[in-house]
Scaffold this motif. Structure first.
Motif, short mmCIF file in Angstrom:
data_model
loop_
_atom_site.label_atom_id
_atom_site.label_comp_id
_atom_site.label_asym_id
_atom_site.label_seq_id
_atom_site.Cartn_x
_atom_site.Cartn_y
_atom_site.Cartn_z
N ILE A 66 24.74 36.16 29.80
CA ILE A 66 24.43 36.42 28.39
C ILE A 66 23.17 35.68 27.95
N THR A 67 22.97 34.49 28.48
CA THR A 67 21.80 33.71 28.11
C THR A 67 20.52 34.24 28.76
N ARG A 68 20.65 35.16 29.71
CA ARG A 68 19.57 35.75 30.51
C ARG A 68 18.95 34.74 31.45
N LYS A 69 19.61 33.61 31.63
CA LYS A 69 19.07 32.57 32.51
C LYS A 69 19.90 32.40 33.77
N ASP A 70 20.90 33.27 33.96
CA ASP A 70 21.71 33.12 35.15
C ASP A 70 22.37 34.43 35.55
N SER A 71 22.82 34.45 36.79
CA SER A 71 23.52 35.61 37.32
C SER A 71 24.44 35.14 38.43
N PHE A 72 25.55 35.83 38.61
CA PHE A 72 26.41 35.50 39.74
C PHE A 72 26.74 36.75 40.54
N LEU A 73 27.11 36.50 41.80
CA LEU A 73 27.54 37.57 42.70
C LEU A 73 28.87 37.16 43.30
N ASN A 74 29.85 38.03 43.21
CA ASN A 74 31.14 37.81 43.83
C ASN A 74 31.37 38.83 44.93
N ILE A 75 31.95 38.39 46.03
CA ILE A 75 32.37 39.28 47.10
C ILE A 75 33.87 39.09 47.27
N SER A 76 34.61 40.14 47.16
CA SER A 76 36.06 40.03 47.30
C SER A 76 36.49 40.43 48.71
N ALA A 77 37.55 39.79 49.17
CA ALA A 77 38.17 40.11 50.46
C ALA A 77 37.11 40.23 51.56
N SER A 78 36.44 39.12 51.83
CA SER A 78 35.31 39.13 52.76
C SER A 78 35.72 39.63 54.15
N ILE A 79 34.77 40.25 54.82
CA ILE A 79 34.94 40.75 56.18
C ILE A 79 33.78 40.24 57.04
#
Lengths: 112, 115
Positions: A67-80
């Motif tokens: 929301i602040t436009r100063k960050d981002s995240f990436l999630n990976i579920s159930a990794s392979i």
């Protein structure tokens, strides 16, 4: 110069676990992109985010534009095992998504 | 076939040599880029071309000389390089440089070693 702080630097996880990585900046970005690079290859685009607050999924991957436009995240579920590689965040301060600033990368290793 | 093709994949050259890296994109894009990827450092933008015109030179030393004869081809001419120039050189393309929804597509890079 402008930098993106990406963390963690590396991760070694068990197959099936969820993964989370993020990027932060001291400046506002208009675009956030997430790329994956495998050995001997160039980065491949995973997810592109163009709007603050945007939450976008691509299969088991989910990324959000902070929301602040100063960050981002990436999630990976159930990794392979094929999730192994280096994940880069990249941001653009203009509408020119070619003039990207890249994070240092998160190296992901998955144990079968 | 990948959309962005780079040749050669590997290159070893001495400091007095002259060599060229080649990039070709088959995506119909109008913008092309050279990035440098060094170990333990973020990707660094070197040059940007839009419709064959150079629009960005990110303070790159003159021993690196780009050439863009058309929107599909991009070269990087190398001359009297230094060992610290050893890196992976990545070419990329995008639809254009000024619009949204125009992310970069990368080639597989040329691994350059300067001896």
């Amino acid at each position: 110069g402008q930098q993106l702080n990406q963390s963690p630097q590396s991760m070694f996880i068990q197959e099936g676990e969820d993964v989370s990585m993020n990027c932060t900046s001291s400046s506002i970005f208009n675009t956030w992109l997430w790329y994956k690079q495998e050995p001997g290859e160039g980065p491949v685009l995973l997810i592109a985010l163009y709007k603050a607050g945007e939450l976008t999924s691509n299969g088991r991957l989910t990324a959000q534009f902070g929301i602040t436009r100063k960050d981002s995240f990436l999630n990976i579920s159930a990794s392979i095992p094929s999730d192994v590689g280096i994940y880069f965040c990249a941001g653009s301060r203009s509408s020119n998504t070619g003039k990207l600033i890249f994070g240092q990368g998160t190296t992901l290793q998955v144990k079968p | 076939e990948t959309g962005v093709t780079q040749t050669p994949r590997h290159l070893v050259m001495g400091m007095t040599n002259k060599k060229s890296l080649k990039c070709e994109q088959h995506l119909g894009h109008n913008a092309m880029y050279w990035y440098k990827q060094s170990a333990k450092k973020p990707l660094e933008l070197m040059f940007v071309y839009n419709f064959k015109e150079q629009t960005e030179n990110n303070s790159v030393p003159s021993r690196f000389s780009p050439e863009c004869p058309n929107s599909s081809h991009l070269f990087l001419h190398l001359h009297t390089l230094q060992p610290e120039d050893s890196a992976l050189y990545l070419c990329a393309s995008s639809q254009d440089t000024g619009g949204f929804n125009s992310p970069l597509h990368f080639g597989n890079g040329t691994r350059l070693t300067v001896t």
